[in-house]
Enzyme design. Structure first.
Site, PDB file in Angstrom:
ATOM      1  N   GLU A  32       0.834  -1.213   0.000  1.00 27.72           N
ATOM      2  CA  GLU A  32       0.000   0.000   0.000  1.00 27.72           C
ATOM      3  C   GLU A  32       0.863   1.255   0.000  1.00 27.72           C
ATOM      4  O   GLU A  32       0.499   2.250  -0.614  1.00 27.72           O
ATOM      5  CB  GLU A  32      -0.964  -0.016   1.192  1.00 27.72           C
ATOM      6  CG  GLU A  32      -2.088  -1.022   1.027  1.00 27.72           C
ATOM      7  CD  GLU A  32      -2.889  -0.838  -0.269  1.00 27.72           C
ATOM      8  OE1 GLU A  32      -3.143   0.310  -0.653  1.00 27.72           O
ATOM      9  OE2 GLU A  32      -3.224  -1.849  -0.917  1.00 27.72           O
ATOM     10  N   CYS A 188     -13.323   3.725 -14.221  1.00 26.18           N
ATOM     11  CA  CYS A 188     -13.864   4.967 -13.664  1.00 26.18           C
ATOM     12  C   CYS A 188     -12.706   5.930 -13.385  1.00 26.18           C
ATOM     13  O   CYS A 188     -12.459   6.330 -12.263  1.00 26.18           O
ATOM     14  CB  CYS A 188     -14.635   4.645 -12.378  1.00 26.18           C
ATOM     15  SG  CYS A 188     -15.725   5.962 -11.836  1.00 26.18           S
ATOM     16  N   CYS A 195     -18.149   3.611 -18.870  1.00 26.08           N
ATOM     17  CA  CYS A 195     -19.340   3.237 -18.110  1.00 26.08           C
ATOM     18  C   CYS A 195     -20.056   2.034 -18.726  1.00 26.08           C
ATOM     19  O   CYS A 195     -20.682   1.253 -18.004  1.00 26.08           O
ATOM     20  CB  CYS A 195     -20.288   4.428 -17.992  1.00 26.08           C
ATOM     21  SG  CYS A 195     -19.521   5.831 -17.154  1.00 26.08           S
ATOM     22  N   CYS A 204     -25.604   3.775 -10.868  1.00 22.44           N
ATOM     23  CA  CYS A 204     -24.669   4.885 -10.679  1.00 22.44           C
ATOM     24  C   CYS A 204     -25.371   6.241 -10.804  1.00 22.44           C
ATOM     25  O   CYS A 204     -25.922   6.580 -11.860  1.00 22.44           O
ATOM     26  CB  CYS A 204     -23.542   4.785 -11.703  1.00 22.44           C
ATOM     27  SG  CYS A 204     -22.399   6.162 -11.589  1.00 22.44           S
TER      28      CYS A 204
HETATM   29  S1  SF4 Z   1     -21.055   3.883 -14.300  1.00 20.49           S
HETATM   30 FE1  SF4 Z   1     -20.515   5.254 -12.598  1.00 20.49          FE
HETATM   31  S2  SF4 Z   1     -19.130   4.044 -11.301  1.00 20.49           S
HETATM   32 FE2  SF4 Z   1     -19.265   3.024 -13.285  1.00 20.49          FE
HETATM   33  S3  SF4 Z   1     -17.537   3.818 -14.490  1.00 20.49           S
HETATM   34 FE3  SF4 Z   1     -19.316   5.108 -14.963  1.00 20.49          FE
HETATM   35  S4  SF4 Z   1     -19.192   6.787 -13.513  1.00 20.49           S
HETATM   36 FE4  SF4 Z   1     -17.848   5.209 -12.731  1.00 20.49          FE
END
Ligand code: SF4
Length: 334
Positions: A32, A188, A195, A204
């Protein structure tokens, strides 16, 4: 929420990462800290070797600073190596070499901050809390439409909300955190999202409300940038080079550099290197960057007579070749 899809994707794509195999609290502490400010692909090249060199906190606590900086080479941001050593010294001296499992005890160990303490507990010990790095901040703020400013306020909001309780219950702290980090790193991202492929797309907030790239909210700052032209002077004797050790107040402190001088800079306050005058425009060069500086490195090979003609004294330096900074290593290979 299709969290099981996300966890399955995360397992199948990323369980090969060496720090995810045979996890211990110590391997979590090391990985980490390495992964803060360094990409997964870079850490991949160094993690196994580093763990072989320092298999326990005791080994790391006993390493000299010089040894440790050599082992850390390639990972950058050397302050993290020093913090890791500080943490291991305290773990050995005050906790019998065992990493404690209480948040308050962990953050009182020098070198361990909020993120690392939370990562040790959640990822290392499977506890039901978030280890909030930039990936988690971004993913959670988009997923749940959190409108606090990125940074301490948003982190505080996330911690106060008990988000994803059922997912923690079903999959555990390690899988939840790792899956969200993988999502943030791959689909993301800060300036680009995929998405369509996201297993959480139907739940989302940001996607539904067309706010994907406006979350997390942040104040845009114009970063000051500067150009810098350096002269790197190479003088070789046998297998050694003339070098000097960087002081505590300088960049890359603890490492060695070949004699280096400022030729030109747009930052008149810069005092990392002495200035030198002359026309070195025809010399070979390579480019590097550090903090806000884009650097053109001119490389000048000299013999002892030529070195003195530049007005320099050999006695101000020493002969050596270990623990050279990356730029000095590049210069002597040019
Ligand atoms: S749907 Fe929402 S969580 Fe998924 S990649 Fe797109 S913005 Fe990010």
């Amino acid at each position: 929420m299709h969290f099981s899809k996300l966890v399955n994707w995360s397992h199948s794509e990323f369980n090969y990462l060496p720090w995810r195999k045979n996890r211990t609290l110590y391997s979590t502490l090391v990985s980490e800290i390495m992964l803060q400010q360094t990409t997964v692909s870079t850490v991949l090249n160094h993690f196994d070797r580093f763990m072989k060199e320092y298999p326990t906190p005791q080994h790391l606590a006993q390493a000299t600073e010089e040894q440790l900086l050599i082992s850390w080479k390639g990972l950058g941001y050397y302050r993290r190596a020093r913090n890791l050593k500080k943490a291991c010294v305290t773990i050995c001296e005050k906790h019998d070499g065992e990493i404690p499992l209480h948040y308050e005890t962990l953050i009182n160990i020098p070198g361990i901050g909020d993120y690392t303490a939370s990562a040790i507990l959640s990822i290392g010990n499977d506890e039901h809390i978030f280890a909030i790095d930039a990936n988690l901040e971004r993913v959670l703020s988009r997923l749940f439409g959190l409108k606090e400013l990125k940074g301490p306020k948003l982190i505080k909001q996330i911690k106060s909300m008990s988000l994803l309780p059922n997912e923690f219950q079903s999959f555990g702290g390690r899988a939840v955190n790792e899956a969200l980090m993988d999502l943030g790193r791959n689909y993301c991202k800060a300036n680009k999202t995929t998405c369509d492929l996201c297993p959480l797309k139907y739940k989302c907030y940001a996607l539904k409300n067309n706010e994907v790239l406006s979350l997390p909210m942040q104040i845009k700052k114009d970063k000051e940038k500067h150009e810098l032209e350096l002269l790197r002077v190479i003088l070789k004797k046998g297998n050694d080079f003339l070098v000097y050790k960087k002081k505590d107040t300088e960049w890359l402190h603890g490492q060695y550099e070949v004699p280096t001088f400022i030729l030109k800079t747009t930052d008149q306050d810069l005092n990392q290197y002495p200035k030198i005058k002359g026309d070195f425009s025809a010399l070979p060069e390579f480019k590097t960057a550090i903090t806000k500086y884009t650097i053109k490195n001119k490389v000048l090979w000299v013999n002892e007579v030529e070195f003195k003609k530049l007005g320099l004294k050999i006695d101000d330096y020493e002969w050596g070749k270990i623990n050279l900074s990356t730029a000095s290593s590049k210069a002597i290979k040019l």
